[in-house]
Design an enzyme around this catalytic site. Structure first.
Site, mmCIF file in Angstrom:
data_model
loop_
_atom_site.group_PDB
_atom_site.id
_atom_site.type_symbol
_atom_site.label_atom_id
_atom_site.label_comp_id
_atom_site.label_asym_id
_atom_site.label_seq_id
_atom_site.Cartn_x
_atom_site.Cartn_y
_atom_site.Cartn_z
ATOM 1 N N ARG A 1 0.854 -1.188 0.000
ATOM 2 C CA ARG A 1 0.000 0.000 0.000
ATOM 3 C C ARG A 1 0.885 1.231 0.000
ATOM 4 O O ARG A 1 2.067 1.162 0.352
ATOM 5 C CB ARG A 1 -0.923 0.027 1.220
ATOM 6 C CG ARG A 1 -0.219 0.237 2.569
ATOM 7 C CD ARG A 1 -1.226 0.579 3.645
ATOM 8 N NE ARG A 1 -0.655 0.651 4.985
ATOM 9 C CZ ARG A 1 -0.073 1.737 5.514
ATOM 10 N NH1 ARG A 1 0.075 2.836 4.789
ATOM 11 N NH2 ARG A 1 0.388 1.719 6.740
ATOM 12 N N ASN B 1 2.104 4.882 1.393
ATOM 13 C CA ASN B 1 2.237 5.420 2.746
ATOM 14 C C ASN B 1 2.455 6.929 2.667
ATOM 15 O O ASN B 1 1.774 7.612 1.918
ATOM 16 C CB ASN B 1 3.371 4.658 3.466
ATOM 17 C CG ASN B 1 3.293 4.797 4.966
ATOM 18 O OD1 ASN B 1 2.200 4.767 5.525
ATOM 19 N ND2 ASN B 1 4.427 4.938 5.620
ATOM 20 N N ASP C 1 9.849 8.320 11.681
ATOM 21 C CA ASP C 1 8.613 8.229 10.909
ATOM 22 C C ASP C 1 8.490 9.463 10.011
ATOM 23 O O ASP C 1 9.387 9.734 9.220
ATOM 24 C CB ASP C 1 7.435 8.049 11.878
ATOM 25 C CG ASP C 1 6.193 7.490 11.206
ATOM 26 O OD1 ASP C 1 5.981 7.756 10.013
ATOM 27 O OD2 ASP C 1 5.403 6.805 11.879
#
Ligand code: CA
Length: 299
Positions: free
Chosen positions: A116, A118, A214
């Site tokens: 997927r 991100n 992140d």
């Protein structure tokens, strides 16, 4: 909540600390909040809840609205021609904010159903950079892509674990990139005229075990603010890769951050469910520095 200034960071030492402590915003708690994006044109903040497939917006008067993308969504960016562009399970999607209709824009990796899309971000010219990851976090299954305003899709490199934070220096001669599973913040030379990237190398290492870098944003001084998943913090790094400052949050899984507000002096910080008294909340603070504008997709 605690804010820590590190030794040897004189640039931060004389900044006003008023409002520097992160405050929880009155919006729905997310399962996996991600990708805050300040839209200067509408003076509103967008963000997503990845597994819930929700796109959220908070307007200047505090009004909150949301849309259901119908599939996991990694990032949201306003589209200069109207509506929003999402990175999602199936690729880039267009969302009509007046009707809520979601339509495919450009498929990405249709041959890899376990992957997927991100995190993603646009440069000043409105090129949309975003990466992929395996839903089961298999190492090396993802890639980084560029979607040009003419909707041409280019794969820039593969071998990515979890494609995450993307940002640029104020003069756009450097692009920053996080593959969370590599425990690194990387830097590449960048040509803002063409969108070409140069050699990728390590700017700083971050994390260990389940603590990983992140999302990120770059402030007006060219320093990076990096969300630390598992570390309950946002960390500021200088252009030389030196850790300068830490903002601590009452949520272990800190996912991303972006500057916003009319003066671009508010740092919005997203988090996910997990340990911490305010896990999954969206936070805002004034760290004493301004950010760069978030850019729309110009396709
Ligand atoms: Ca992320």
């Amino acid at each position: 909540m605690e804010r820590v200034r590190l030794e040897g960071s004189p640039a931060m030492a004389d900044r006003a600390a008023d409002g520097s402590q992160p405050a929880e915003l009155p919006v729905p708690v997310a399962e996996l909040g991600e990708g805050p994006h300040w839209d200067a044109a509408s003076e509103s903040l967008y963000w997503v809840d990845v597994p819930a497939g929700l796109v959220h917006r908070m307007d200047a008067d505090g009004t909150h609205v949301s849309w259901d993308a119908g599939q996991p969504v990694g990032a949201v960016v306003p589209r200069a021609s109207g509506g929003l562009v999402l990175t999602a399970r199936d690729g880039f999607l267009a969302l009509d904010t007046s009707t809520g209709a979601v339509t495919p824009l450009v498929p990405v990796e249709p041959d890899l159903p376990g992957n997927r899309m991100n995190d993603g971000s646009c440069d000043r010219a409105g090129r949309f950079y975003a990466g992929t990851m395996a839903a089961d976090e298999s190492p090396g299954a993802g890639s980084l892509y560029r979607l040009d305003p003419d909707l041409r899709l280019t794969r820039l490199f593969d071998g990515v674990g979890i494609s995450n934070g993307i940002g640029w220096s104020p003069d756009e001669t450097r692009m920053y990139y996080v593959d969370s599973l590599a425990y690194r913040i990387d830097v590449m030379d960048y040509d803002p005229a063409t969108g070409e990237i140069g050699r990728r190398r390590c700017l700083a290492t971050l994390g260990h075990g389940d603590v990983v870098p992140d999302g990120l944003t770059v402030d007006a001084e060219g320093c990076l603010w990096v969300a630390v998943w598992g570390g309950g913090a946002v960390q500021r790094y200088g252009q030389d890769g030196r850790l300068e400052e830490i903002i601590k949050l009452p949520a272990a899984y800190v996912t991303s951050c972006a500057f916003g507000g009319p003066g671009l002096d508010v740092l919005y910080i997203s988090t996910a469910a997990g340990p911490g008294t305010s896990a999954g909340a969206l936070f805002a603070c004034r760290p004493g520095v301004t950010g760069q504008e978030c850019h729309p997709f110009r396709g």
